[in-house]
Design a protein around this motif. Structure first.
Motif, short mmCIF file in Angstrom:
data_model
loop_
_atom_site.label_atom_id
_atom_site.label_comp_id
_atom_site.label_asym_id
_atom_site.label_seq_id
_atom_site.Cartn_x
_atom_site.Cartn_y
_atom_site.Cartn_z
N PHE A 1 -0.41 -4.21 -10.07
CA PHE A 1 -0.97 -2.89 -9.80
C PHE A 1 0.11 -1.83 -9.99
O PHE A 1 1.25 -2.02 -9.55
CB PHE A 1 -1.54 -2.83 -8.38
CG PHE A 1 -2.68 -3.77 -8.19
CD1 PHE A 1 -3.97 -3.38 -8.50
CD2 PHE A 1 -2.47 -5.07 -7.74
CE1 PHE A 1 -5.04 -4.25 -8.35
CE2 PHE A 1 -3.53 -5.95 -7.59
CZ PHE A 1 -4.82 -5.54 -7.89
N ARG A 2 -0.24 -0.72 -10.64
CA ARG A 2 0.69 0.36 -10.94
C ARG A 2 1.26 1.01 -9.70
O ARG A 2 0.61 1.07 -8.65
CB ARG A 2 -0.01 1.44 -11.74
CG ARG A 2 -0.03 1.12 -13.21
CD ARG A 2 -0.21 2.34 -14.01
NE ARG A 2 1.09 2.99 -14.22
CZ ARG A 2 1.35 3.73 -15.26
NH1 ARG A 2 0.43 3.92 -16.17
NH2 ARG A 2 2.53 4.30 -15.41
N THR B 1 0.80 -1.22 0.00
CA THR B 1 0.00 0.00 0.00
C THR B 1 0.84 1.27 0.00
O THR B 1 0.36 2.32 -0.41
CB THR B 1 -0.98 0.03 1.20
OG1 THR B 1 -0.24 -0.13 2.41
CG2 THR B 1 -2.01 -1.06 1.08
N SER C 1 -6.23 0.44 -6.85
CA SER C 1 -7.32 0.85 -7.74
C SER C 1 -6.86 0.96 -9.20
O SER C 1 -7.64 1.33 -10.07
CB SER C 1 -7.92 2.19 -7.28
OG SER C 1 -7.01 3.24 -7.53
N LYS C 2 -5.58 0.63 -9.45
CA LYS C 2 -5.04 0.73 -10.81
C LYS C 2 -4.41 -0.60 -11.25
O LYS C 2 -3.19 -0.72 -11.38
CB LYS C 2 -4.02 1.86 -10.90
CG LYS C 2 -4.65 3.22 -10.70
CD LYS C 2 -3.65 4.32 -10.88
CE LYS C 2 -4.33 5.67 -10.67
NZ LYS C 2 -3.38 6.77 -10.71
N LYS D 1 2.23 4.03 -7.35
CA LYS D 1 1.53 5.28 -7.02
C LYS D 1 2.19 6.49 -7.65
O LYS D 1 1.53 7.49 -7.91
CB LYS D 1 1.47 5.46 -5.50
CG LYS D 1 0.47 4.56 -4.84
CD LYS D 1 0.38 4.87 -3.35
CE LYS D 1 -0.76 4.07 -2.72
NZ LYS D 1 -0.90 4.36 -1.30
N ASP D 2 3.49 6.42 -7.91
CA ASP D 2 4.20 7.57 -8.47
C ASP D 2 4.02 7.73 -9.98
O ASP D 2 4.57 8.64 -10.59
CB ASP D 2 5.68 7.54 -8.09
CG ASP D 2 6.44 6.39 -8.73
OD1 ASP D 2 5.89 5.64 -9.57
OD2 ASP D 2 7.63 6.22 -8.38
N ASP E 1 -0.90 1.16 -6.18
CA ASP E 1 -2.28 1.63 -6.12
C ASP E 1 -3.23 0.49 -6.48
O ASP E 1 -3.34 0.11 -7.65
CB ASP E 1 -2.47 2.80 -7.08
CG ASP E 1 -3.80 3.49 -6.94
OD1 ASP E 1 -4.75 2.86 -6.44
OD2 ASP E 1 -3.90 4.65 -7.36
#
Length: 115
Positions: free
Chosen positions: A82-83, A10, A16-17, A85-86, A14
Motif C-alpha cells: 500500500f502506498r 495506518t 485504500s491505495k 500517505k505522503d 493508505d
C-alpha cells in the motif's frame, strides 16, 4: 545518529491505495525497527523510479520463516503493498513474489490489510 521511530501501518500507509510493482532489488536494510528494501521499477514511459518498501521487524520476519537473505540485490521481484500517505515512492511491503513463484509476507503484524 538519526533517531529511529516505530510507526503503525495506518500512520504511514493508505489502505485504500494498493499497489503491485515489479522491479529489481537495489538495496536491503535488515535492521530494527523495520526492514526496508528498495526496488527499481520501470514505468510505462521507460523512466525508472526507486521505490522503498517498509517491512516488519527482522526478528518477526525470521520467526515467520523469512530469512535475512531471502531478498537479495539484483533479484527481480513483484511487491504488493500500500502506498505511503505522503505520495512518495514508498510503500508497505506486504507480499513479495519471486521469479520462481515462491512468495513471502514481509509486512509487520499491524498491516493486516495486505494479507
Amino acid at each position: 545518529l538519526p533517531a529511529m521511530a516505530h510507526h503503525s501501518f495506518t500512520a504511514e500507509f493508505d489502505a485504500s491505495k494498493p499497489i503491485k510493482l515489479t522491479g529489481v532489488v537495489t538495496k536491503v536494510e535488515w535492521q530494527n525497527p523495520h526492514i526496508w528494501f528498495f526496488v527499481d521499477v520501470k514505468g510505462e514511459d521507460g523512466t525508472v523510479t526507486n521505490w522503498g518498501f517498509s517491512g516488519g521487524a527482522p526478528g518477526q520476519l525470521m520467526r515467520r520463516g523469512v530469512p535475512r537473505d531471502s531478498i537479495k540485490v539484483g533479484m527481480v521481484i513483484i511487491v504488493e503493498g500500500f502506498r505511503a500517505k505522503d505520495g512518495s515512492s514508498n510503500a508497505s511491503g506486504g507480499k513479495v513474489t519471486f521469479q520462481d513463484g515462491r512468495s513471502v509476507f514481509t509486512s509487520g503484524n499491524d498491516n493486516q490489510e495486505a494479507k
